[in-house]
Design an enzyme around this catalytic site. Sequence first.
Site, PDB file in Angstrom:
ATOM      1  N   ARG A  52       0.634  -1.118   0.204  1.00  0.00           N
ATOM      2  CA  ARG A  52       0.062  -0.088  -0.088  1.00  0.00           C
ATOM      3  C   ARG A  52       0.852   1.163  -0.029  1.00  0.00           C
ATOM      4  O   ARG A  52       0.629   2.333  -0.501  1.00  0.00           O
ATOM      5  CB  ARG A  52      -0.966   0.000   1.235  1.00  0.00           C
ATOM      6  CG  ARG A  52      -1.784   1.401   1.372  1.00  0.00           C
ATOM      7  CD  ARG A  52      -2.925   1.078   2.033  1.00  0.00           C
ATOM      8  NE  ARG A  52      -3.065   0.176   3.107  1.00  0.00           N
ATOM      9  CZ  ARG A  52      -2.617   0.360   4.541  1.00  0.00           C
ATOM     10  NH1 ARG A  52      -1.766   1.458   4.706  1.00  0.00           N
ATOM     11  NH2 ARG A  52      -2.649  -0.784   5.268  1.00  0.00           N
ATOM     12  N   TYR A 104     -16.271  15.824 -16.016  1.00  0.00           N
ATOM     13  CA  TYR A 104     -16.725  14.459 -16.264  1.00  0.00           C
ATOM     14  C   TYR A 104     -17.603  14.413 -14.999  1.00  0.00           C
ATOM     15  O   TYR A 104     -17.760  14.705 -13.628  1.00  0.00           O
ATOM     16  CB  TYR A 104     -15.540  13.565 -15.960  1.00  0.00           C
ATOM     17  CG  TYR A 104     -15.971  12.200 -15.578  1.00  0.00           C
ATOM     18  CD1 TYR A 104     -16.990  11.480 -16.444  1.00  0.00           C
ATOM     19  CD2 TYR A 104     -15.803  11.445 -14.417  1.00  0.00           C
ATOM     20  CE1 TYR A 104     -17.515  10.163 -15.903  1.00  0.00           C
ATOM     21  CE2 TYR A 104     -16.446  10.380 -13.890  1.00  0.00           C
ATOM     22  CZ  TYR A 104     -17.140   9.735 -14.838  1.00  0.00           C
ATOM     23  OH  TYR A 104     -17.500   8.486 -14.451  1.00  0.00           O
ATOM     24  N   ASP A 176      -7.343  18.331 -15.320  1.00  0.00           N
ATOM     25  CA  ASP A 176      -7.479  17.101 -15.508  1.00  0.00           C
ATOM     26  C   ASP A 176      -7.398  17.040 -17.086  1.00  0.00           C
ATOM     27  O   ASP A 176      -8.012  17.584 -18.110  1.00  0.00           O
ATOM     28  CB  ASP A 176      -9.110  16.680 -15.548  1.00  0.00           C
ATOM     29  CG  ASP A 176      -9.389  15.345 -16.023  1.00  0.00           C
ATOM     30  OD1 ASP A 176      -8.842  14.703 -16.851  1.00  0.00           O
ATOM     31  OD2 ASP A 176     -10.586  14.826 -15.660  1.00  0.00           O
ATOM     32  N   LYS A 201      -8.178   5.764 -19.597  1.00  0.00           N
ATOM     33  CA  LYS A 201      -8.397   6.076 -20.846  1.00  0.00           C
ATOM     34  C   LYS A 201      -7.258   6.022 -21.977  1.00  0.00           C
ATOM     35  O   LYS A 201      -6.801   5.054 -21.949  1.00  0.00           O
ATOM     36  CB  LYS A 201      -8.915   7.539 -20.919  1.00  0.00           C
ATOM     37  CG  LYS A 201      -9.865   7.732 -19.934  1.00  0.00           C
ATOM     38  CD  LYS A 201     -11.283   7.055 -19.924  1.00  0.00           C
ATOM     39  CE  LYS A 201     -12.091   7.390 -18.682  1.00  0.00           C
ATOM     40  NZ  LYS A 201     -13.225   6.560 -18.535  1.00  0.00           N
TER      41      LYS A 201
HETATM   42  C1  LIG Z   1     -12.223  13.570 -18.130  1.00  0.00           C
HETATM   43  C2  LIG Z   1     -12.439  12.306 -17.219  1.00  0.00           C
HETATM   44  N1  LIG Z   1     -11.813  12.732 -15.632  1.00  0.00           N
HETATM   45  C3  LIG Z   1     -11.962  11.806 -14.868  1.00  0.00           C
HETATM   46  C4  LIG Z   1     -12.644  10.255 -15.209  1.00  0.00           C
HETATM   47  C5  LIG Z   1     -12.659   9.363 -13.867  1.00  0.00           C
HETATM   48  O1  LIG Z   1     -12.032   8.503 -14.309  1.00  0.00           O
HETATM   49  P1  LIG Z   1     -12.287   6.804 -13.891  1.00  0.00           P
HETATM   50  O2  LIG Z   1     -13.324   6.290 -14.533  1.00  0.00           O
HETATM   51  O3  LIG Z   1     -10.826   6.229 -14.303  1.00  0.00           O
HETATM   52  O4  LIG Z   1     -12.409   6.801 -12.342  1.00  0.00           O
HETATM   53  C6  LIG Z   1     -13.406  10.057 -16.169  1.00  0.00           C
HETATM   54  C7  LIG Z   1     -13.923   9.199 -16.563  1.00  0.00           C
HETATM   55  O5  LIG Z   1     -14.640   8.813 -17.593  1.00  0.00           O
HETATM   56  C8  LIG Z   1     -13.040  11.240 -17.439  1.00  0.00           C
HETATM   57  O6  LIG Z   1     -13.658  10.804 -18.681  1.00  0.00           O
END
Ligand SMILES: Cc1ncc(COP(=O)(O)O)c(C=O)c1O
Length: 385
Positions: A52, A104, A176, A201
């Site tokens: 961890r 998101y 992000d 992604k």
């Molecule tokens: C732009 C963006 N940020 C964060 C996330 C969250 O990521 P995760 O699904 O890996 O938790 C997503 C998920 O679709 C996303 O599209």
Amino acid sequence: MSIKNKFGFSTRAIHAGNAADPSTGAVAPPIFATSTYAQEELGKTKGYDYSRAGNPTRTRLEENLAALEGGVAARVFGSGMAAVGAICHLMKAGDHIVASNNLYGGVPRLFNQIMTNLGLEFTYVDSADTRNVERAIRKSTRYVYIETPTNPLMGLTNIEAVSNIAHQHGCEVVVDNTFMSPYFQQPIKFGADIVMHSTTKFLNGHSDGLGGVLVCTTKDQAEKLLFVQKAAGAILSPFECWLVLRGTKTLAVRMKQHDENGRVVADYLSGHRKVKSVAYPGLKSHPQYELACRQMTGFGSMITFETGSLANAKRVLKRVRVCTMGESLGGVETLISHPASMTHAAIGEKGRKAIGLTDGMVRISVGIEDVEDIIADLEQALAGI
Ligand SMILES: Cc1ncc(COP(=O)(O)O)c(C=O)c1O
């Protein structure tokens, strides 16, 4: 080989964190599937004591991602959302975040339905106009949290302008960067303090694992986030670290093809008589096209288009054959989705209306298949409306 920023992107992607295994010479990094480590004597370890707190496969991935974003260190988590949660773990009750109003959908869900209960405060603004960010900053603001381009509206925020404003007020900027990947956008160059990704992604790129990362610009952030990994425990498993390490080796070639296909599909959609509008930063019709050209070195493959109604969107999604209808994005396969009922269901009808996210919108993450096949598939799907 020590991988410094003087090396090109692909050299860093392939070599950073990927030195041959010192004990065997294995070129591919080993997956250290271990929870614990033998200690020679009390307090004497080889740098790891419990997975961890640290794992050698994770260390390699963190080195790799820091090198790609130009940060001093990176910390990986069990999903993108766990990485966002880790930012919140750096805060205390009463602290405030100014966030973009289009993120998101899972991010405002975490903020509004969990973190506000713990006393954190949030203000959402249209960060495309950076004056809105400045107006919303309070004495208690710790972070400005932006996503650019946004999911799914493809709106941009000027990272440099927001970073200048935030720094004048003593707060840090989290970007992000999931949609662009470090291949097309490096927020740290524009002043961002922390870069976040859902590694699920483009970084992983093969739709076969979840993960999240925070790339740090200071040792202080890196130490605090190491503590969060150890104390809160939402770390990425060694196997998934290995998948992402393997994924980033081909990031540049994949992103080039995503971008090439993305441009072709965006052009095709914008010329289609049944498509009402197309949001893609690479189209000259995008209101922030100039900013896209300054801040990004490509446009990627995320496109949102308007079919005119929920019924039309449903028909298109039901008819696709090459494109896979499903959540997520950034894989080698083309993924197509309905943001209103999928990724952005959590923000509610009111929340969607406020940002202009309609029931007729369809989002496409253009993959790296032969683009003629993607177009032919969309052609036959759109013929149904
Ligand atoms: C732009 C963006 N940020 C964060 C996330 C969250 O990521 P995760 O699904 O890996 O938790 C997503 C998920 O679709 C996303 O599209």
